[in-house]
Motif scaffolding. Structure first.
Motif, mmCIF file in Angstrom:
data_model
loop_
_atom_site.group_PDB
_atom_site.id
_atom_site.type_symbol
_atom_site.label_atom_id
_atom_site.label_comp_id
_atom_site.label_asym_id
_atom_site.label_seq_id
_atom_site.Cartn_x
_atom_site.Cartn_y
_atom_site.Cartn_z
ATOM 1 N N LEU A 44 0.834 -1.202 0.000
ATOM 2 C CA LEU A 44 0.000 0.000 0.000
ATOM 3 C C LEU A 44 0.870 1.255 0.000
ATOM 4 C CD1 LEU A 44 -2.801 1.326 0.270
ATOM 5 C CD2 LEU A 44 -2.485 1.198 2.732
ATOM 6 N N VAL A 45 1.851 1.300 0.874
ATOM 7 C CA VAL A 45 2.733 2.465 0.945
ATOM 8 C C VAL A 45 3.557 2.576 -0.338
ATOM 9 C CG1 VAL A 45 4.672 3.501 2.189
ATOM 10 C CG2 VAL A 45 2.763 2.517 3.458
ATOM 11 N N TYR A 46 4.009 1.459 -0.878
ATOM 12 C CA TYR A 46 4.777 1.495 -2.128
ATOM 13 C C TYR A 46 3.946 2.135 -3.244
ATOM 14 C CZ TYR A 46 6.980 0.323 -6.462
ATOM 15 O OH TYR A 46 7.530 0.436 -7.713
ATOM 16 N N ARG A 47 2.687 1.740 -3.380
ATOM 17 C CA ARG A 47 1.847 2.300 -4.445
ATOM 18 C C ARG A 47 1.707 3.811 -4.308
ATOM 19 N NH1 ARG A 47 -0.908 -2.614 -3.662
ATOM 20 N NH2 ARG A 47 -2.471 -1.665 -2.314
ATOM 21 N N GLU A 48 1.565 4.292 -3.077
ATOM 22 C CA GLU A 48 1.462 5.736 -2.858
ATOM 23 C C GLU A 48 2.784 6.430 -3.182
ATOM 24 O OE1 GLU A 48 -1.397 7.360 -2.351
ATOM 25 O OE2 GLU A 48 -2.290 5.357 -2.528
ATOM 26 N N ILE A 49 3.888 5.808 -2.793
ATOM 27 C CA ILE A 49 5.209 6.363 -3.112
ATOM 28 C C ILE A 49 5.414 6.381 -4.621
ATOM 29 C CG2 ILE A 49 7.686 5.876 -3.005
ATOM 30 C CD1 ILE A 49 7.262 4.959 -0.110
ATOM 31 N N GLN A 50 5.004 5.320 -5.291
ATOM 32 C CA GLN A 50 5.151 5.245 -6.741
ATOM 33 C C GLN A 50 4.415 6.409 -7.412
ATOM 34 O OE1 GLN A 50 3.220 1.877 -8.544
ATOM 35 N NE2 GLN A 50 4.574 1.915 -10.310
ATOM 36 N N LYS A 51 3.189 6.673 -7.003
ATOM 37 C CA LYS A 51 2.434 7.798 -7.557
ATOM 38 C C LYS A 51 3.180 9.107 -7.325
ATOM 39 C CE LYS A 51 -2.019 5.728 -6.515
ATOM 40 N NZ LYS A 51 -3.207 5.860 -5.658
ATOM 41 N N TYR A 52 3.671 9.276 -6.108
ATOM 42 C CA TYR A 52 4.365 10.506 -5.743
ATOM 43 C C TYR A 52 5.637 10.674 -6.573
ATOM 44 C CZ TYR A 52 6.242 14.184 -2.732
ATOM 45 O OH TYR A 52 6.729 15.361 -2.253
ATOM 46 N N ILE A 53 6.404 9.615 -6.693
ATOM 47 C CA ILE A 53 7.665 9.672 -7.440
ATOM 48 C C ILE A 53 7.399 9.989 -8.911
ATOM 49 C CG2 ILE A 53 9.648 8.303 -8.269
ATOM 50 C CD1 ILE A 53 9.904 9.020 -5.321
ATOM 51 N N PHE A 54 6.378 9.371 -9.491
ATOM 52 C CA PHE A 54 6.088 9.627 -10.900
ATOM 53 C C PHE A 54 5.604 11.058 -11.135
ATOM 54 C CE2 PHE A 54 5.397 4.893 -12.038
ATOM 55 C CZ PHE A 54 6.748 4.746 -12.293
ATOM 56 N N LYS A 55 4.991 11.679 -10.113
ATOM 57 C CA LYS A 55 4.536 13.065 -10.258
ATOM 58 C C LYS A 55 5.631 14.070 -9.911
ATOM 59 C CE LYS A 55 -0.343 12.298 -9.440
ATOM 60 N NZ LYS A 55 -1.474 12.520 -8.540
ATOM 61 N N ALA A 56 6.367 13.838 -8.832
ATOM 62 C CA ALA A 56 7.302 14.848 -8.315
ATOM 63 C C ALA A 56 8.755 14.408 -8.363
ATOM 64 C CB ALA A 56 6.924 15.187 -6.880
ATOM 65 N N PHE A 85 9.729 11.419 3.395
ATOM 66 C CA PHE A 85 10.622 10.308 3.056
ATOM 67 C C PHE A 85 10.928 10.345 1.557
ATOM 68 C CE2 PHE A 85 10.836 5.910 1.443
ATOM 69 C CZ PHE A 85 11.966 5.450 2.102
ATOM 70 N N CYS A 86 9.909 10.517 0.742
ATOM 71 C CA CYS A 86 10.086 10.575 -0.723
ATOM 72 C C CYS A 86 10.932 11.776 -1.113
ATOM 73 C CB CYS A 86 8.734 10.662 -1.412
ATOM 74 S SG CYS A 86 7.741 9.189 -1.271
#
Length: 87
Positions: free
Chosen positions: A29-41, A81-82
């Motif tokens: 779950l946390v990975y998916r949220e991080i993935q979205k964040y990384i792809f945007k920012a 963290f990201c």
């Protein structure tokens, strides 16, 4: 980009996602949220983003193997963290 390179990148991405799906559910779950964040920012170059995500998966595997919760690995502020990883 050659067809052979595209196929190889797809294989690598599928293997990466298989590692993610083998993590405990809270880590996924946390990975998916991080993935979205990384792809945007995250980094502008796609390969840099993918390399960063691979490092996160490795960190998550180590945390899960040590019996730590995902928030013990990332801290309570996952966006911070990201940001730290991107910098």
């Amino acid at each position: 980009m050659h067809l052979k390179q595209i196929i190889e990148e797809k294989r690598a991405w599928r293997a990466h996602m298989a590692r993610v799906k083998a993590l405990p559910e809270d880590y996924q779950l946390v990975y998916r949220e991080i993935q979205k964040y990384i792809f945007k920012a995250g980094p502008v170059e796609p390969n840099a983003s993918i390399d960063l995500l691979a490092e996160i998966v490795q960190l998550f595997w180590e945390g899960a193997a040590a019996g730590r919760t995902v928030l013990e690995v990332t801290g309570d502020d996952v966006a911070a963290f990201c940001d730290a990883l991107i910098d």
